[in-house]
Design an enzyme around this catalytic site. Structure first.
Site, PDB file in Angstrom:
ATOM      1  N   VAL A   1       0.828  -1.213   0.000  1.00 51.41           N
ATOM      2  CA  VAL A   1       0.000   0.000   0.000  1.00 51.41           C
ATOM      3  C   VAL A   1       0.860   1.260   0.000  1.00 51.41           C
ATOM      4  O   VAL A   1       0.683   2.163  -0.837  1.00 51.41           O
ATOM      5  CB  VAL A   1      -0.924   0.002   1.250  1.00 51.41           C
ATOM      6  CG1 VAL A   1      -1.744   1.270   1.292  1.00 51.41           C
ATOM      7  CG2 VAL A   1      -1.806  -1.230   1.255  1.00 51.41           C
ATOM      8  N   ILE A   2       1.829   1.316   0.907  1.00 55.09           N
ATOM      9  CA  ILE A   2       2.620   2.544   1.056  1.00 55.09           C
ATOM     10  C   ILE A   2       3.521   2.752  -0.160  1.00 55.09           C
ATOM     11  O   ILE A   2       3.629   3.865  -0.690  1.00 55.09           O
ATOM     12  CB  ILE A   2       3.407   2.507   2.386  1.00 55.09           C
ATOM     13  CG1 ILE A   2       2.412   2.582   3.562  1.00 55.09           C
ATOM     14  CG2 ILE A   2       4.415   3.650   2.467  1.00 55.09           C
ATOM     15  CD1 ILE A   2       3.023   2.428   4.940  1.00 55.09           C
TER      16      ILE A   2
ATOM     17  N   GLU B   1       9.187  -5.773  -6.032  1.00 58.16           N
ATOM     18  CA  GLU B   1       8.366  -6.482  -5.043  1.00 58.16           C
ATOM     19  C   GLU B   1       8.808  -7.950  -4.979  1.00 58.16           C
ATOM     20  O   GLU B   1       8.792  -8.645  -5.986  1.00 58.16           O
ATOM     21  CB  GLU B   1       6.885  -6.367  -5.431  1.00 58.16           C
ATOM     22  CG  GLU B   1       5.940  -7.291  -4.688  1.00 58.16           C
ATOM     23  CD  GLU B   1       6.032  -7.186  -3.173  1.00 58.16           C
ATOM     24  OE1 GLU B   1       5.860  -6.071  -2.650  1.00 58.16           O
ATOM     25  OE2 GLU B   1       6.290  -8.211  -2.514  1.00 58.16           O
TER      26      GLU B   1
ATOM     27  N   ALA C   1       9.879   0.579   1.448  1.00 60.84           N
ATOM     28  CA  ALA C   1       8.486   0.476   1.936  1.00 60.84           C
ATOM     29  C   ALA C   1       8.136  -0.998   2.085  1.00 60.84           C
ATOM     30  O   ALA C   1       7.293  -1.531   1.372  1.00 60.84           O
ATOM     31  CB  ALA C   1       7.537   1.175   0.958  1.00 60.84           C
TER      32      ALA C   1
ATOM     33  N   GLY D   1       7.127  -2.622   4.906  1.00 66.59           N
ATOM     34  CA  GLY D   1       6.242  -2.983   6.011  1.00 66.59           C
ATOM     35  C   GLY D   1       6.566  -2.206   7.281  1.00 66.59           C
ATOM     36  O   GLY D   1       7.471  -1.365   7.297  1.00 66.59           O
TER      37      GLY D   1
ATOM     38  N   HIS E   1     -29.243   9.507  -9.338  1.00 68.03           N
ATOM     39  CA  HIS E   1     -28.668   9.454 -10.678  1.00 68.03           C
ATOM     40  C   HIS E   1     -28.287  10.865 -11.113  1.00 68.03           C
ATOM     41  O   HIS E   1     -29.056  11.787 -10.890  1.00 68.03           O
ATOM     42  CB  HIS E   1     -29.683   8.880 -11.671  1.00 68.03           C
ATOM     43  CG  HIS E   1     -29.188   8.886 -13.080  1.00 68.03           C
ATOM     44  ND1 HIS E   1     -28.235   7.989 -13.517  1.00 68.03           N
ATOM     45  CD2 HIS E   1     -29.479   9.690 -14.132  1.00 68.03           C
ATOM     46  CE1 HIS E   1     -27.979   8.241 -14.795  1.00 68.03           C
ATOM     47  NE2 HIS E   1     -28.712   9.269 -15.189  1.00 68.03           N
TER      48      HIS E   1
HETATM   49  P1  FAD Z   1       0.882   5.833  15.653  1.00 72.29           P
HETATM   50  O1  FAD Z   1       0.123   6.706  14.746  1.00 72.29           O
HETATM   51  O2  FAD Z   1       2.181   5.266  15.165  1.00 72.29           O
HETATM   52  O3  FAD Z   1       1.104   6.664  16.984  1.00 72.29           O
HETATM   53  C1  FAD Z   1       1.806   6.165  18.065  1.00 72.29           C
HETATM   54  C2  FAD Z   1       2.312   7.299  18.899  1.00 72.29           C
HETATM   55  O4  FAD Z   1       2.860   6.775  20.096  1.00 72.29           O
HETATM   56  C3  FAD Z   1       3.436   8.094  18.236  1.00 72.29           C
HETATM   57  O5  FAD Z   1       3.205   9.462  18.411  1.00 72.29           O
HETATM   58  C4  FAD Z   1       4.677   7.652  18.995  1.00 72.29           C
HETATM   59  O6  FAD Z   1       5.677   8.665  19.060  1.00 72.29           O
HETATM   60  C5  FAD Z   1       4.087   7.404  20.379  1.00 72.29           C
HETATM   61  N1  FAD Z   1       4.881   6.508  21.213  1.00 72.29           N
HETATM   62  C6  FAD Z   1       5.388   5.291  20.911  1.00 72.29           C
HETATM   63  N2  FAD Z   1       6.005   4.754  21.962  1.00 72.29           N
HETATM   64  C7  FAD Z   1       5.888   5.648  22.963  1.00 72.29           C
HETATM   65  C8  FAD Z   1       6.333   5.668  24.297  1.00 72.29           C
HETATM   66  N3  FAD Z   1       7.002   4.667  24.825  1.00 72.29           N
HETATM   67  N4  FAD Z   1       6.063   6.769  25.039  1.00 72.29           N
HETATM   68  C9  FAD Z   1       5.374   7.800  24.519  1.00 72.29           C
HETATM   69  N5  FAD Z   1       4.925   7.831  23.268  1.00 72.29           N
HETATM   70  C10 FAD Z   1       5.185   6.762  22.490  1.00 72.29           C
HETATM   71  N6  FAD Z   1      -3.669   4.253   7.692  1.00 72.29           N
HETATM   72  C11 FAD Z   1      -4.899   4.480   7.231  1.00 72.29           C
HETATM   73  O7  FAD Z   1      -5.874   4.026   7.859  1.00 72.29           O
HETATM   74  N7  FAD Z   1      -5.127   5.230   6.102  1.00 72.29           N
HETATM   75  C12 FAD Z   1      -4.101   5.735   5.386  1.00 72.29           C
HETATM   76  O8  FAD Z   1      -4.330   6.398   4.384  1.00 72.29           O
HETATM   77  C13 FAD Z   1      -2.786   5.513   5.832  1.00 72.29           C
HETATM   78  N8  FAD Z   1      -1.737   6.018   5.157  1.00 72.29           N
HETATM   79  C14 FAD Z   1      -0.469   5.826   5.639  1.00 72.29           C
HETATM   80  C15 FAD Z   1       0.601   6.369   4.932  1.00 72.29           C
HETATM   81  C16 FAD Z   1       1.882   6.200   5.390  1.00 72.29           C
HETATM   82  C17 FAD Z   1       3.041   6.797   4.618  1.00 72.29           C
HETATM   83  C18 FAD Z   1       2.121   5.496   6.606  1.00 72.29           C
HETATM   84  C19 FAD Z   1       3.515   5.337   7.151  1.00 72.29           C
HETATM   85  C20 FAD Z   1       1.070   4.957   7.319  1.00 72.29           C
HETATM   86  C21 FAD Z   1      -0.250   5.106   6.833  1.00 72.29           C
HETATM   87  N9  FAD Z   1      -1.336   4.560   7.500  1.00 72.29           N
HETATM   88  C22 FAD Z   1      -2.602   4.752   7.021  1.00 72.29           C
HETATM   89  C23 FAD Z   1      -1.186   3.772   8.737  1.00 72.29           C
HETATM   90  C24 FAD Z   1      -1.514   4.643   9.946  1.00 72.29           C
HETATM   91  O9  FAD Z   1      -0.650   5.744   9.970  1.00 72.29           O
HETATM   92  C25 FAD Z   1      -1.368   3.819  11.212  1.00 72.29           C
HETATM   93  O10 FAD Z   1      -2.198   2.668  11.114  1.00 72.29           O
HETATM   94  C26 FAD Z   1      -1.799   4.624  12.420  1.00 72.29           C
HETATM   95  O11 FAD Z   1      -1.023   5.783  12.545  1.00 72.29           O
HETATM   96  C27 FAD Z   1      -1.667   3.781  13.686  1.00 72.29           C
HETATM   97  O12 FAD Z   1      -2.110   4.518  14.771  1.00 72.29           O
HETATM   98  P2  FAD Z   1      -1.535   4.281  16.221  1.00 72.29           P
HETATM   99  O13 FAD Z   1      -2.186   5.293  17.088  1.00 72.29           O
HETATM  100  O14 FAD Z   1      -1.639   2.851  16.591  1.00 72.29           O
HETATM  101  O15 FAD Z   1       0.032   4.581  16.135  1.00 72.29           O
HETATM  102  P1  AMP Z   2       3.191  -3.763   3.007  1.00 71.13           P
HETATM  103  O1  AMP Z   2       3.420  -4.796   4.075  1.00 71.13           O
HETATM  104  O2  AMP Z   2       1.825  -3.719   2.417  1.00 71.13           O
HETATM  105  O3  AMP Z   2       3.699  -2.408   3.410  1.00 71.13           O
HETATM  106  O4  AMP Z   2       4.139  -4.205   1.812  1.00 71.13           O
HETATM  107  C1  AMP Z   2       5.532  -4.366   1.915  1.00 71.13           C
HETATM  108  C2  AMP Z   2       6.010  -5.222   0.747  1.00 71.13           C
HETATM  109  O5  AMP Z   2       7.441  -5.216   0.694  1.00 71.13           O
HETATM  110  C3  AMP Z   2       5.608  -6.693   0.849  1.00 71.13           C
HETATM  111  O6  AMP Z   2       4.779  -7.003  -0.241  1.00 71.13           O
HETATM  112  C4  AMP Z   2       6.928  -7.456   0.800  1.00 71.13           C
HETATM  113  O7  AMP Z   2       6.837  -8.619   0.024  1.00 71.13           O
HETATM  114  C5  AMP Z   2       7.875  -6.457   0.144  1.00 71.13           C
HETATM  115  N1  AMP Z   2       9.302  -6.694   0.461  1.00 71.13           N
HETATM  116  C6  AMP Z   2       9.862  -6.973   1.665  1.00 71.13           C
HETATM  117  N2  AMP Z   2      11.215  -7.110   1.573  1.00 71.13           N
HETATM  118  C7  AMP Z   2      11.540  -6.918   0.256  1.00 71.13           C
HETATM  119  C8  AMP Z   2      12.776  -6.926  -0.506  1.00 71.13           C
HETATM  120  N3  AMP Z   2      13.981  -7.146   0.053  1.00 71.13           N
HETATM  121  N4  AMP Z   2      12.715  -6.678  -1.842  1.00 71.13           N
HETATM  122  C9  AMP Z   2      11.521  -6.428  -2.443  1.00 71.13           C
HETATM  123  N5  AMP Z   2      10.330  -6.404  -1.784  1.00 71.13           N
HETATM  124  C10 AMP Z   2      10.325  -6.651  -0.451  1.00 71.13           C
END
Ligand code: FAD
Ligand code: AMP
Length: 489
Positions: free
Chosen positions: A192-193, A212, A277, A279, A452
């Protein structure tokens, strides 16, 4: 000195901050500890999602889509634009402003709800105590709580084959900060990312190669949809290479030499930058003192039951740090559920209808089960599909790629899954989620009147197609499980 709260939450991402607000609404005294440092080295609320995830990526997807449109598809509408220029610095500044407005919004919500924001790192101690190490002076204090909610989120996985390097080999956060458009961009991982960020930079002019490791593209999506997506993305110019495992990246003066292996052997590509990207992993290292006895699973996720209870009494964990899809809305709903459980309410969550969305163009969105999962389980089902090419609204918009697919149980007609590839799929999928949450049948959707001309009519038509009665496509014989294999070709 220790301080007493009803609830202490560690982490202020969409899981933690939503839990904090809901707890406060329910009359509980709440503190939320977060260690995120955002722009200008300031502590910021909102976690990954607001700072470097959902929001900035969608801001750049939106801006880059407009640039791509004006450069390529306005002419079809009879609009000629000349002198189009990309001001990347301005695009980035707009994205940063969107982020800061929204993170500030959470500061205001915390104030309005009386949630105490503690800026620093939290660590779970025994007996629902949380140690806080403050930003800046590193002062330590201990909070005492009746309940603790752990919401530490996740971080990008790093791989030895591609160690991060300045702004040349970057993770998803670095990919939201490029100061110029790379000529050739490598993306490791077509998940996705990788697809979203690859799309941003392709639209802005990069030649994008996605490497991939898996042979299967978007394995979690319905196969019919992922096959269509692969076709469409390739047509757009995304160079997606499946079965390509990156084994090393060497950064030099002129960019990066990426080595990867596939079924045909070893290959090298030269690119200007690489986005890794591959995971995300849960942020649970150092989250709890050993004496606390918090149980993690083999992957480092906090072990929880269906109501997000950990193995410790009155300690809960939510969001990306626990099982289930790593999605903001999943974490937020867990936050609401846990707050209500703590307040003594009967609360539960339906994990079966959580929507997944990939914000590429076309968008990919689904909820419920895939056709291949039903086949594997031996469940009998009926399928109805409707192409956006037959939608008046999609045609009027000049954006008619993709389809809606409704899968219903053969015996009960209950909707089991809806899969969409097309413009605004992220919005359309909400209709399916509501239907499935209400236990609707495909007949319920078929009997509903849709406005529609709208894209939503395609959901209606796909539901009609389950019973071979779609109006705007030629009738087909009823598709039963036994002949549905054709769909997967
Ligand atoms: P986080 O958002 O990671 O927040 C955790 C917080 O806890 C952070 O501020 C961190 O600093 C803090 N923290 C950690 N450990 C400690 C500690 N010990 N003490 C104090 N603070 C701490 N999801 C979607 O649903 N839609 C999207 O479009 C989407 N797009 C994404 C795009 C990108 C590029 C990325 C990287 C992620 C995307 N995601 C998306 C995933 C989404 O961001 C996460 O699923 C979501 O942020 C998870 O929320 P969370 O509150 O569990 O954790
Ligand atoms: P997601 O978990 O959706 O963010 O996707 C991450 C993708 O990275 C997965 O589909 C993995 O198969 C892929 N991936 C992990 N390691 C490697 C690597 N060394 N080279 C190419 N793709 C990878």
């Amino acid at each position: 000195m220790s301080k007493q709260y009803d609830v202490v939450i560690v982490g202020a991402g969409p899981a933690g901050y939503v839990a904090a607000i809901r707890c406060a609404q329910l009359g509980l005294k709440v503190a939320c500890v977060d260690k995120w440092i955002g722009a200008e080295d300031q502590p910021t609320l909102g976690g990954t999602c607001l700072n470097v995830g959902c929001i900035p990526s969608k801001a750049l997807l939106e801006s880059s889509a407009r640039y791509d449109d004006i450069s390529h598809s306005f002419a079809d509408h009879g609009i000629t634009a000349s002198g189009i220029k990309l001001d990347l610095a301005k695009m980035m500044a707009r994205k940063d402003k969107v982020v800061s407005d929204l993170t500030q919004g959470i500061v205001s919500l915390f104030k309005a709800n009386g949630v105490k924001w503690l800026q620093g790192a939290g660590k779970l101690l025994p007996n629902q105590q949380v140690q806080v190490t403050a930003h800046g002076d590193g002062a330590e204090s201990v909070l005492e709580a009746t309940h603790v909610i752990l919401a530490p989120g996740s971080s990008s996985v790093e791989i030895g084959a591609a160690p991060l390097k300045d702004d040349v080999i970057v993770d998803s956060s670095g990919a939201l900060e490029f100061t110029e458009v790379p000529k050739r961009l490598g993306v490791i991982g077509a998940g996705v990312i990788g697809l979203e960020l690859g799309s941003v930079w392709r639209r802005l002019g990069s030649e994008v190669i996605l490497l991939e490791a898996q042979e299967c593209f978007l394995a979690a999506a319905d196969e019919q949809i992922s096959k269509d997506a692969l076709r469409q993305f390739k047509r757009q110019g995304l160079d997606i290479r499946l079965g390509a495992r990156v084994v090393s990246c060497e950064a030099g003066k002129k960019g990066v030499a990426v080595q990867y292996q596939d079924g045909k052997g070893e290959h090298t590509e030269s690119v200007d930058k690489i986005i890794v990207a591959v995971g995300r992993r849960p942020n649970t290292n150092g989250l709890a003192a050993d004496e606390a006895g918090l149980l993690l699973d083999e992957w480092g996720f906090v072990h929880v039951d269906e109501q997000c209870r950990t193995n410790l009494p009155s300690v809960y964990a939510i969001g990306d740090a626990v099982r289930g899809p790593m999605l903001a809305h999943k974490g937020s709903e867990e936050g609401v559920m846990v707050a209500e459980v703590i307040a003594g309410q009967k609360a539960e969550m339906n994990y079966d209808t959580i929507p997944s969305v990939i914000y590429t163009h076309p968008e990919i969105a689904w909820a419920g089960v895939t056709e291949q999962a039903l086949k594997a389980a031996g469940t009998e089902y009926n399928v109805g599909t409707f192409p956006f090419a037959a939608s008046g609204r999609a045609r009027a918009a000049g954006d008619s790629a993709g389809m809606v697919k409704v899968i219903a149980d053969a015996k009960t007609d209950r909707v089991l899954g809806v899969h969409i590839i097309g413009a605004h799929g992220s919005e359309l999928i909400a209709q399916a989620v509501i239907a499935m949450e209400m236990g609707a049948s495909s007949e319920d959707l078929a009997m509903t009147v849709f406005a529609h001309p709208t894209l939503s009519e395609s959901v209606h038509e796909a539901a009609l197609a389950v019973d071979s009665r779609a109006i705007h496509i030629p009738g087909k014989k009823k598709i039963k499980n036994s002949v549905v294999a054709d769909h997967l070709d």
